[in-house]
Design a protein around this motif. Structure first.
Motif, mmCIF file in Angstrom:
data_model
loop_
_atom_site.group_PDB
_atom_site.id
_atom_site.type_symbol
_atom_site.label_atom_id
_atom_site.label_comp_id
_atom_site.label_asym_id
_atom_site.label_seq_id
_atom_site.Cartn_x
_atom_site.Cartn_y
_atom_site.Cartn_z
ATOM 1 N N THR A 127 0.849 -1.198 0.000
ATOM 2 C CA THR A 127 0.000 0.000 0.000
ATOM 3 C C THR A 127 0.882 1.245 0.000
ATOM 4 O OG1 THR A 127 -0.137 -0.119 2.425
ATOM 5 C CG2 THR A 127 -1.965 -1.073 1.160
ATOM 6 N N THR A 128 2.114 1.094 -0.453
ATOM 7 C CA THR A 128 3.107 2.177 -0.378
ATOM 8 C C THR A 128 3.363 2.856 -1.724
ATOM 9 O OG1 THR A 128 4.875 0.553 -0.757
ATOM 10 C CG2 THR A 128 4.319 1.060 1.533
ATOM 11 N N VAL A 129 2.592 2.495 -2.735
ATOM 12 C CA VAL A 129 2.848 2.996 -4.088
ATOM 13 C C VAL A 129 2.495 4.488 -4.184
ATOM 14 C CG1 VAL A 129 2.177 2.795 -6.511
ATOM 15 C CG2 VAL A 129 2.506 0.736 -5.128
ATOM 16 N N TYR A 130 3.346 5.225 -4.827
ATOM 17 C CA TYR A 130 3.125 6.668 -5.039
ATOM 18 C C TYR A 130 2.795 6.912 -6.510
ATOM 19 C CZ TYR A 130 3.990 11.671 -5.312
ATOM 20 O OH TYR A 130 3.844 13.013 -5.527
ATOM 21 N N PRO A 131 1.810 7.745 -6.831
ATOM 22 C CA PRO A 131 0.931 8.486 -5.920
ATOM 23 C C PRO A 131 -0.441 7.859 -5.770
ATOM 24 C CG PRO A 131 0.828 9.494 -8.068
ATOM 25 C CD PRO A 131 1.748 8.298 -8.204
ATOM 26 N N SER A 132 -0.737 6.798 -6.572
ATOM 27 C CA SER A 132 -2.070 6.191 -6.548
ATOM 28 C C SER A 132 -1.942 4.714 -6.905
ATOM 29 C CB SER A 132 -3.009 6.904 -7.539
ATOM 30 O OG SER A 132 -2.468 6.869 -8.849
ATOM 31 N N ASN A 133 -3.073 3.999 -6.925
ATOM 32 C CA ASN A 133 -3.048 2.576 -7.261
ATOM 33 C C ASN A 133 -2.329 2.345 -8.581
ATOM 34 O OD1 ASN A 133 -4.545 2.214 -4.981
ATOM 35 N ND2 ASN A 133 -6.396 1.527 -6.017
ATOM 36 N N PHE A 134 -1.425 1.367 -8.594
ATOM 37 C CA PHE A 134 -0.613 1.089 -9.771
ATOM 38 C C PHE A 134 -1.068 -0.160 -10.514
ATOM 39 C CE2 PHE A 134 3.230 -0.911 -11.680
ATOM 40 C CZ PHE A 134 3.530 0.072 -12.615
ATOM 41 N N GLU A 135 -1.268 -1.272 -9.786
ATOM 42 C CA GLU A 135 -1.637 -2.504 -10.479
ATOM 43 C C GLU A 135 -2.261 -3.523 -9.535
ATOM 44 O OE1 GLU A 135 1.641 -4.932 -11.821
ATOM 45 O OE2 GLU A 135 2.845 -4.427 -10.065
ATOM 46 N N GLU A 136 -3.125 -4.319 -10.108
ATOM 47 C CA GLU A 136 -3.597 -5.561 -9.504
ATOM 48 C C GLU A 136 -3.636 -6.572 -10.630
ATOM 49 O OE1 GLU A 136 -7.423 -7.628 -7.240
ATOM 50 O OE2 GLU A 136 -7.590 -5.584 -8.006
ATOM 51 N N SER A 137 -2.938 -7.675 -10.465
ATOM 52 C CA SER A 137 -2.863 -8.620 -11.581
ATOM 53 C C SER A 137 -2.679 -10.054 -11.096
ATOM 54 C CB SER A 137 -1.698 -8.256 -12.516
ATOM 55 O OG SER A 137 -0.451 -8.463 -11.874
ATOM 56 N N ILE A 138 -3.090 -10.973 -11.941
ATOM 57 C CA ILE A 138 -2.777 -12.390 -11.767
ATOM 58 C C ILE A 138 -2.332 -12.916 -13.127
ATOM 59 C CG2 ILE A 138 -3.728 -14.691 -11.390
ATOM 60 C CD1 ILE A 138 -5.420 -13.636 -9.201
ATOM 61 N N THR A 139 -1.179 -13.565 -13.140
ATOM 62 C CA THR A 139 -0.645 -14.159 -14.364
ATOM 63 C C THR A 139 -0.444 -15.646 -14.133
ATOM 64 O OG1 THR A 139 0.565 -12.099 -14.758
ATOM 65 C CG2 THR A 139 1.124 -13.981 -16.144
#
Length: 342
Positions: free
Chosen positions: A230-242
């Protein structure tokens, strides 16, 4: 079916919207110790407000209860709801430890009420398409999979309430944000056999972890890689399943794992893959997960069957999170179902 909501914080809004969008459902009551928190539900939906749970459960008009209270309070509330013979829609995680999760499951069974845990990502169109691909064996033998949740939750998010980010009532990124991805990983890959994890609290002033990295060996022999923050700057970056198989590679991704980012399967015509891509892209959210959960418990009661997401499903996701925590605490691999998880 008449529903009540316990705990009128942020997530309760999604339950209320889902309930009131279904002709066969009605929001009849809400319960919270803070009277002002209930005001929007009283004004917008005409729900009866209660500051005392026991009093609300005496209302014979209530058939089912959505529990949206902080996670550390799930077990005593769920037990009380089950004892009142009301069906249960329980927000994730099912509980904060396995003893509490077992108490919840046993209370529902003892009182013959339906119990579902809110893991709504299973109902996303892209997830359901991937599940079909896996069920058909189109990927062949699975080599490994990766699950990533790199989001932003700033300090203001955690400062909203004193229980946020605590180990007793809330947990960190694994228990709160990544648990949905872990639920999908289990749904796709099967039972985990061994876990190794490292966690840290790097940027947020909280008790629990704000970043986690771990590996899983599944009973099939396939490996899994989990990355969450939850430390990504400045906003949500990714949610993925591969998922990587001998006959195909598939990735669902974006900031909320809503789309196919890669779909290459042996023998699948390019036109068929493009059709699946476009189908998902045209309606990525589909019927919202919370609405699907509400619809499903109504049907489960009607047909006297188990809900699609059961208490046991919720417990399995919790077990995986706890194994990650235990591995990180003792800096050692954890053998699932052989170690003592608490």
């Amino acid at each position: 079916m008449n529903f009540a909501i316990v705990g009128c914080g942020f997530i309760a809004k999604k339950h209320a919207a889902a309930i009131t969008s279904i002709p066969a459902a009605k929001l009849t009551a809400v319960c919270d110790q803070v009277e002002s928190a209930m005001a929007p539900y009283v004004e917008q939906y005409g729900a009866a407000p209660y500051t005392d749970l026991s009093e609300m459960l005496e209302d014979n008009a209530v058939d089912a209860v959505c529990i949206c209270a902080p996670s550390g309070f799930h077990a005593p509330i769920a037990e009380q709801v089950a004892a009142a013979r009301k069906h249960i829609v329980l927000e994730k995680p099912i509980a904060m430890n396995l003893e509490e999760s077992d108490r919840i499951i046993q209370a529902a069974e003892k009182n013959n009420v339906k119990l579902t845990v809110v893991h709504p990502n299973r109902f996303r169109p892209v997830v359901m398409e991937l599940r079909k691909i896996i069920d058909k064996g189109m990927l062949g033998k699975i080599s490994h999979a990766s699950a990533k949740v790199n989001w932003n939750r700033n300090q203001e998010y955690y400062d909203q309430a004193p229980w946020r980010g605590t180990k007793q009532y809330d947990g960190g990124v694994l228990m709160n944000q990544a648990i949905h991805n872990l639920d999908l990983l289990l749904w796709f890959m099967g039972q985990p056999e061994q876990i190794f994890s490292m966690e840290a609290t790097r940027l947020r002033d909280i008790e629990a972890e704000d970043v986690s990295a771990g590996v899983i060996r599944f009973e099939s022999g396939a490996l899994g890689i989990v990355e969450a923050s939850t430390t990504v700057y400045p906003s949500n970056f990714e949610e993925s399943i591969t998922i990587f198989g001998e006959k195909g590679t598939v990735k669902i991704g974006g900031t909320n794992a809503l789309y196919f980012e890669y779909l290459n399967i042996d023998g699948m015509p390019e036109t068929e893959a493009e059709t699946i891509f476009e189908k998902v892209k045209a309606d990525p959210w589909g019927i919202t997960g919370h609405k699907q959960i509400i619809l499903d418990i109504i049907e489960a009661v009607k047909d006297n069957r188990k809900p699609l997401v059961t208490g046991e499903d919720g417990k399995r996701a919790l077990e995986l999170v706890l194994a990650f925590y235990q591995s990180a605490e003792y800096n050692t691999p954890i053998n699932m179902y052989k170690e003592v998880l608490v």
